[in-house]
Scaffold this active site. Sequence first.
Site, mmCIF file in Angstrom:
data_model
loop_
_atom_site.group_PDB
_atom_site.id
_atom_site.type_symbol
_atom_site.label_atom_id
_atom_site.label_comp_id
_atom_site.label_asym_id
_atom_site.label_seq_id
_atom_site.Cartn_x
_atom_site.Cartn_y
_atom_site.Cartn_z
ATOM 1 N N ARG A 291 47.119 -42.631 -97.598
ATOM 2 C CA ARG A 291 47.914 -42.935 -95.927
ATOM 3 C C ARG A 291 49.218 -42.816 -96.326
ATOM 4 N NH1 ARG A 291 43.085 -45.713 -96.073
ATOM 5 N NH2 ARG A 291 41.992 -44.509 -94.817
ATOM 6 N N LYS B 280 61.151 -33.331 -93.606
ATOM 7 C CA LYS B 280 60.117 -32.566 -93.259
ATOM 8 C C LYS B 280 59.445 -31.674 -94.811
ATOM 9 C CE LYS B 280 61.076 -29.760 -89.299
ATOM 10 N NZ LYS B 280 62.047 -28.284 -88.745
ATOM 11 N N GLU C 223 72.597 -21.946 -96.136
ATOM 12 C CA GLU C 223 72.197 -23.091 -95.696
ATOM 13 C C GLU C 223 73.444 -23.881 -95.464
ATOM 14 O OE1 GLU C 223 69.892 -23.399 -94.125
ATOM 15 O OE2 GLU C 223 68.084 -22.057 -94.811
ATOM 16 N N LYS D 290 73.444 -32.622 -91.118
ATOM 17 C CA LYS D 290 72.412 -32.722 -91.142
ATOM 18 C C LYS D 290 71.527 -34.213 -90.868
ATOM 19 C CE LYS D 290 67.362 -31.122 -92.582
ATOM 20 N NZ LYS D 290 66.626 -30.257 -93.310
ATOM 21 N N GLU E 276 61.851 -32.981 -84.228
ATOM 22 C CA GLU E 276 62.569 -31.635 -83.609
ATOM 23 C C GLU E 276 61.638 -31.380 -82.155
ATOM 24 O OE1 GLU E 276 62.590 -28.358 -86.703
ATOM 25 O OE2 GLU E 276 62.053 -27.339 -85.075
ATOM 26 N N ARG F 149 67.036 -30.294 -82.674
ATOM 27 C CA ARG F 149 66.389 -30.189 -84.271
ATOM 28 C C ARG F 149 66.693 -28.686 -84.410
ATOM 29 N NH1 ARG F 149 63.699 -33.758 -89.299
ATOM 30 N NH2 ARG F 149 64.070 -32.162 -90.580
ATOM 31 N N ASN G 157 67.669 -23.842 -87.181
ATOM 32 C CA ASN G 157 67.116 -22.913 -87.541
ATOM 33 C C ASN G 157 67.971 -21.473 -87.129
ATOM 34 O OD1 ASN G 157 64.562 -24.334 -88.909
ATOM 35 N ND2 ASN G 157 63.757 -24.351 -86.616
ATOM 36 N N HIS H 162 67.457 -17.961 -88.767
ATOM 37 C CA HIS H 162 65.931 -18.363 -89.426
ATOM 38 C C HIS H 162 64.714 -17.503 -89.007
ATOM 39 C CE1 HIS H 162 67.716 -21.730 -91.654
ATOM 40 N NE2 HIS H 162 66.714 -22.141 -91.807
ATOM 41 N N HIS I 277 63.383 -15.676 -91.218
ATOM 42 C CA HIS I 277 61.442 -15.281 -91.547
ATOM 43 C C HIS I 277 60.781 -14.310 -91.784
ATOM 44 C CE1 HIS I 277 61.396 -20.433 -90.475
ATOM 45 N NE2 HIS I 277 61.497 -19.648 -92.230
ATOM 46 N N HIS J 77 64.714 -17.113 -99.559
ATOM 47 C CA HIS J 77 64.949 -17.720 -98.107
ATOM 48 C C HIS J 77 66.203 -17.359 -97.751
ATOM 49 C CE1 HIS J 77 63.949 -20.519 -95.185
ATOM 50 N NE2 HIS J 77 65.219 -21.256 -95.412
HETATM 51 P P1 NAD Z 1 62.991 -23.980 -105.300
HETATM 52 O O1 NAD Z 1 62.574 -24.970 -104.790
HETATM 53 O O2 NAD Z 1 61.807 -22.459 -105.132
HETATM 54 O O3 NAD Z 1 64.090 -23.766 -106.767
HETATM 55 C C1 NAD Z 1 64.275 -21.928 -107.137
HETATM 56 C C2 NAD Z 1 64.778 -21.947 -108.486
HETATM 57 O O4 NAD Z 1 65.319 -22.818 -109.068
HETATM 58 C C3 NAD Z 1 63.457 -22.157 -108.762
HETATM 59 O O5 NAD Z 1 62.797 -21.044 -110.190
HETATM 60 C C4 NAD Z 1 63.532 -23.712 -109.680
HETATM 61 O O6 NAD Z 1 62.478 -24.095 -110.376
HETATM 62 C C5 NAD Z 1 64.881 -23.245 -110.313
HETATM 63 N N1 NAD Z 1 65.410 -24.343 -109.776
HETATM 64 C C6 NAD Z 1 65.894 -25.552 -109.698
HETATM 65 N N2 NAD Z 1 66.707 -26.178 -110.096
HETATM 66 C C7 NAD Z 1 67.160 -25.760 -110.381
HETATM 67 C C8 NAD Z 1 68.741 -26.066 -112.238
HETATM 68 N N3 NAD Z 1 69.382 -27.212 -111.506
HETATM 69 N N4 NAD Z 1 68.788 -25.432 -112.706
HETATM 70 C C9 NAD Z 1 68.093 -24.196 -112.802
HETATM 71 N N5 NAD Z 1 66.990 -23.711 -112.640
HETATM 72 C C10 NAD Z 1 66.681 -24.452 -110.995
HETATM 73 O O7 NAD Z 1 63.543 -22.833 -104.157
HETATM 74 P P2 NAD Z 1 64.623 -23.394 -103.170
HETATM 75 O O8 NAD Z 1 65.533 -22.868 -102.400
HETATM 76 O O9 NAD Z 1 65.235 -24.805 -103.509
HETATM 77 O O10 NAD Z 1 63.785 -23.970 -101.866
HETATM 78 C C11 NAD Z 1 63.009 -23.726 -101.020
HETATM 79 C C12 NAD Z 1 61.848 -24.599 -100.389
HETATM 80 O O11 NAD Z 1 62.239 -25.256 -99.301
HETATM 81 C C13 NAD Z 1 60.870 -23.151 -99.856
HETATM 82 O O12 NAD Z 1 59.581 -23.320 -100.013
HETATM 83 C C14 NAD Z 1 61.756 -23.629 -98.382
HETATM 84 O O13 NAD Z 1 59.891 -23.742 -97.613
HETATM 85 C C15 NAD Z 1 61.395 -25.280 -98.063
HETATM 86 N N6 NAD Z 1 62.056 -26.328 -97.549
HETATM 87 C C16 NAD Z 1 62.291 -27.157 -96.984
HETATM 88 C C17 NAD Z 1 62.814 -27.630 -95.877
HETATM 89 C C18 NAD Z 1 62.865 -28.762 -95.298
HETATM 90 O O14 NAD Z 1 63.350 -29.387 -93.916
HETATM 91 N N7 NAD Z 1 61.918 -29.645 -95.496
HETATM 92 C C19 NAD Z 1 64.272 -26.899 -95.681
HETATM 93 C C20 NAD Z 1 64.723 -25.601 -95.557
HETATM 94 C C21 NAD Z 1 63.802 -24.833 -96.957
HETATM 95 N N1 GLY Z 2 65.803 -27.150 -92.598
HETATM 96 C C1 GLY Z 2 65.402 -27.678 -91.056
HETATM 97 C C2 GLY Z 2 64.927 -28.884 -90.700
HETATM 98 O O1 GLY Z 2 64.803 -29.939 -91.495
HETATM 99 O O2 GLY Z 2 64.542 -29.561 -89.528
#
Ligand code: NAD
Ligand code: GLY
Length: 376
Positions: A127, A149, A191, A233, A243, A247, A251, A254, A258, A271
């Site tokens: 939990r 998030k 971003e 942020k 949100e 917030r 997006n 987005h 998306h 992305h």
């Molecule tokens: P990712 O986590 O897939 O990383 C991209 C690639 O880079 C991967 O292959 C990873 O292994 C590699 N990598 C990471 N760090 C590295 C480094 N220092 N050196 C070499 N390789 C490295 O992608 P991302 O773009 O970081 O994240 C995308 C994800 O984030 C999506 O799932 C999206 O939905 C999520 N997201 C979440 C939020 C939130 O608020 N929680 C906001 C935006 C995006």
């Molecule tokens: N990436 C959008 C949010 O965190 O609200």
Amino acid sequence: MNQPRSTPRVVAVRTPSKHYDILIGHGLLGSAPSWQGLPRCTHAVLVSNPTVFALHGEQALASMRAMAPRTSQVLLPDGEAYKDWSNLNTVFDHLLREGCDRKAMLFALGGGVVGDMAGFAAACYMRGVPFVQLPTTLLAQVDSSVGGKTAINHPLGKNMIGAFQQPERVLCDLATLATLPPRELRAGLAEVIKYAPIADPALMDWLEAHLDALLAGDAEALAHAVQRSCEIKADVVGSDERESGRRAILNFGHTFGHAIEAGLGYGQWLHGEAVGCGMVIAATLSADLGLITRAFAERVARLVQRAGLPVEAPALGLDRWFELMAVDKKAEAGDTRYVLIDAPGSATLRAVPRTLVEAAIRRHTVAPRAGAALPA
Ligand code: NAD
Ligand code: GLY
């Protein structure tokens, strides 16, 4: 453990559920002061993937060993395709086999995929256990690691199963960005760019002057971009953690992005690439509505283009666009409002007549090849 090369920049996040700091600097994974003051834990569990662990895992583990009597690690397969229930279960399997109790703490070392999964695991396990974000992509440092998030994907929709769970701290070690593939760095820049038109005209000017430095991996430029993005942020999340309103401006681009990701099939465009193109369409729509000048919309497009991100959308067919955006809207806002720029540095959510949205999409859509089906 190495001493930090300089004092980290600190951005405070103050939400109703938790107050915490984002530390930004070089070498933070191995810098003892950056790890001090975290809650005491009996077992520090690193969650990462093999790619990132091979590059930066040992440094993180060394710092964890200095703060916890027990440490262990669980590695998830690398990629968005694995951000799912069965791989989340791998984390729970590990925590249970290791006998972790509520005094365990998770450390998410990786990009947004690892951060979202480790955060969701922390929200659910017993939990709720504390967790720390150790983001290693630019996207994760400026966006996904901040604000609480967390989610996994469901076959019927991206990020559909999740929770709000704020981390104890975010350590943005800029040194990790040196190993990031250039395409991932560019995707993260989308971003960063996002924050300028919706929240900070001065950031827009700064990006125009420093984009080449960012693309070249300049340390000072990256530090400023991460800090300013996190400040914006933190401000937005502090005023609307769950949100219920403001917030949603985060997006920007987005909804269109998306649709591109889903329409092409996940993994075709990153992305950030899809969001970059989506921001160009959203800026055009804002200008078409008379909310901003055409010149300002073109400044947004030019930044996206200079970042090496696509500015021309794929020809999905207009009916398909709207089908995909309806799914996204249902999930994100409950209606058909779009995030639009209503003045440089200010954003709003508005309903827009379909004809205007169609016109903006058409304006940025690559003409289909001769003989190929025309968009609806
Ligand atoms: P990712 O986590 O897939 O990383 C991209 C690639 O880079 C991967 O292959 C990873 O292994 C590699 N990598 C990471 N760090 C590295 C480094 N220092 N050196 C070499 N390789 C490295 O992608 P991302 O773009 O970081 O994240 C995308 C994800 O984030 C999506 O799932 C999206 O939905 C999520 N997201 C979440 C939020 C939130 O608020 N929680 C906001 C935006 C995006
Ligand atoms: N990436 C959008 C949010 O965190 O609200």
